[in-house]
Design an enzyme around this catalytic site. Structure first.
Site, PDB file in Angstrom:
ATOM      1  N   TYR A 120      38.832  38.199  41.203  1.00  0.00           N
ATOM      2  CA  TYR A 120      38.443  39.619  41.180  1.00  0.00           C
ATOM      3  C   TYR A 120      39.691  40.462  40.991  1.00  0.00           C
ATOM      4  O   TYR A 120      40.728  40.211  41.608  1.00  0.00           O
ATOM      5  CB  TYR A 120      37.780  40.007  42.514  1.00  0.00           C
ATOM      6  CG  TYR A 120      37.433  41.471  42.588  1.00  0.00           C
ATOM      7  CD1 TYR A 120      36.176  41.931  42.220  1.00  0.00           C
ATOM      8  CD2 TYR A 120      38.385  42.416  43.001  1.00  0.00           C
ATOM      9  CE1 TYR A 120      35.862  43.278  42.262  1.00  0.00           C
ATOM     10  CE2 TYR A 120      38.084  43.766  43.039  1.00  0.00           C
ATOM     11  CZ  TYR A 120      36.821  44.197  42.671  1.00  0.00           C
ATOM     12  OH  TYR A 120      36.517  45.533  42.702  1.00  0.00           O
TER      13      TYR A 120
ATOM     14  N   GLU B 149      37.132  47.638  36.688  1.00  0.00           N
ATOM     15  CA  GLU B 149      36.828  46.470  37.521  1.00  0.00           C
ATOM     16  C   GLU B 149      36.531  45.253  36.653  1.00  0.00           C
ATOM     17  O   GLU B 149      35.679  45.301  35.771  1.00  0.00           O
ATOM     18  CB  GLU B 149      35.613  46.767  38.413  1.00  0.00           C
ATOM     19  CG  GLU B 149      35.313  45.653  39.394  1.00  0.00           C
ATOM     20  CD  GLU B 149      34.099  45.964  40.264  1.00  0.00           C
ATOM     21  OE1 GLU B 149      33.003  46.196  39.720  1.00  0.00           O
ATOM     22  OE2 GLU B 149      34.262  45.968  41.504  1.00  0.00           O
TER      23      GLU B 149
END
Ligand code: GDP
Ligand code: MN
Length: 399
Positions: A119, A207
């Site tokens: 992530y 993101e």
């Protein structure tokens, strides 16, 4: 403003960020054509909606055990079947709410073999007024869950705007992800490029979940979500052109046509206020008396009767609105203009819910007189406290 994944990848690609090859598709035929331009043998067909959690999402119209909004496909027959199941149907994910979102676009991408999922995100940290990196080895899953269960697995740091991105930032990302050698080098370059893109395009958030290490040993962004500062869009016509209004709240789009600052919320009391600060205070006091605002709305300093009418219509078009509070402090804005706008709007759309009006400032007597003589069922209030109490009582809420 948010954009679709395929658009986000296009933006990132233009900054040299590694993303898989892919093409958008609006029809089954286009999906098959897109796959024809990719090397194969594995493809990914991805629903394009402004919400995450698509992989684990469910289509309302399909059986409960049907596949979600991100599907691996190995043949053109499968791609057509997947496109047919997704296009026009409603995908419900953790982020869409129960109503879900209709899928009108697909993205057909070259399939990747995944070794590891990470992530990585960049966002503006308002506490430090800097761009922060959030990095975790726990990719491909809900980052909020990771933050809750295993916060030690999330590494964050911010970038000093005076120096900009530096080699040590890249080293921190590589270290947080446990990467060495060639992969660490790729992480350094990626860190640099993502930050450059973030600043250049006035992003609010970027993101990547998951960022992957492929079987071939390459770092790649498999998913991408970008949000942009709406106030900076004038500087980025290329980004502004990516806006998909079907993904936005219809009331907010209507409001933007009239240059009204409107944000839809979940509560039951519609608010029409002039001035952002007063609008916030109005929302606070509604909450204080035990109810929830249905919206934030600043009609602005120099609103015309036409603008007020538009605002009133937008508020009443929200089925959750059980009562309306008009709170105007007339400075530049005149109370009589507000009064006329409210009356014009009510005449046009009717008034099915209680309406409390608090006017103060320029031409207040005239404004009150106009409303008093209109024959409308308006509850007059003396001050903000009184107004909030009355509207909360009128909708049967409060404590
Ligand atoms: P999201 O569910 O909306 O976040 O959509 P993603 O693009 O993140 O896809 C969901 C999941 O599908 C990812 O976390 C991956 O595990 C998987 N996935 C996506 N693309 C590929 C691919 O090219 N190959 C493989 N094997 N899995 C993929
Ligand atoms: Mn994802």
């Amino acid at each position: 403003m948010n954009i679709h994944e395929y658009q986000a990848k296009e933006v990132l690609r233009s900054f040299g960020v590694p993303v898989p090859q892919g093409f958008p598709a609006m029809t089954i035929e286009e999906a098959a054509e897109a796959a024809g331009r990719l090397p194969g043998p594995v493809y990914v067909v991805k629903a394009q909606i402004h919400a995450g959690g698509r992989g684990k999402g469910k289509f309302k119209e399909l059986a409960a055990d049907a596949k979600g909004g991100v599907r691996l496909a190995k043949s053109f027959v499968d791609i057509r079947a997947d496109a047919a199941e997704m296009l026009g149907n409603t995908l419900v994910t953790l982020q869409t709410g129960a109503a879900g979102k209709q899928v009108n676009r697909l993205y057909v991408e070259d399939g990747s073999e995944i070794e590891k999922e990470f992530y990585l995100s960049l966002l503006i940290d308002r506490a430090t007024s800097r761009v922060s990196f959030v990095v975790s080895t726990e990719g491909g899953m809900d980052i909020e869950q990771v933050a809750h269960d295993t916060p030690e697995k999330i590494v964050t740091f911010s970038v000093d705007p005076a120096t900009g991105i530096m080699p040590h930032h890249g080293r921190r990302v590589a270290k947080a992800l446990g990467l060495e050698g060639e992969l660490a080098k790729q992480a350094h370059a990626l860190t640099q490029k993502l930050y450059t893109a973030f600043i250049a395009k006035d992003m609010e958030m970027l993101e990547i979940n998951p960022l992957i290490v492929s079987r071939g040993g390459a770092l790649k962004c498999l998913d991408a979500k970008l949000g942009f500062d709406s106030n900076a869009l004038a500087r980025h016509p290329d980004i502004a052109a990516m806006r998909d209004e079907t993904e936005e709240d219809a009331k907010e789009i209507e409001a933007s046509k009239y240059d009204l600052s409107y944000i839809a919320l979940d509560g039951s009391i519609g608010c029409m206020v002039n001035g952002a600060g007063l609008a916030m205070a109005t929302m606070d006091i509604i909450k204080f008396y035990g109810a929830e605002p249905a919206n934030f709305l600043d009609v602005g300093g120099g609103a015309t009767a036409e603008k007020v009418t538009a605002a009133f219509k937008i508020i009443t078009s929200d089925p959750n609105v059980k009562g309306i509070l008009v709170n105007i402090f007339g400075g530049i804005m005149r109370c009589d203009v507000i009064a006329e706008g409210v009356i014009a709007a009510v005449k046009e759309v009717g008034l099915k819910v209680p309406l409390v009006v608090r006017l103060e400032g320029t031409n207040v007597e005239l404004g009150k007189k106009i409303i008093g003589e209109s024959g409308l069922n308006v509850i007059a209030a003396d001050d903000l406290d009184d107004a909030a109490r009355k509207i909360v009582k009128a909708v049967g809420g409060g404590h």
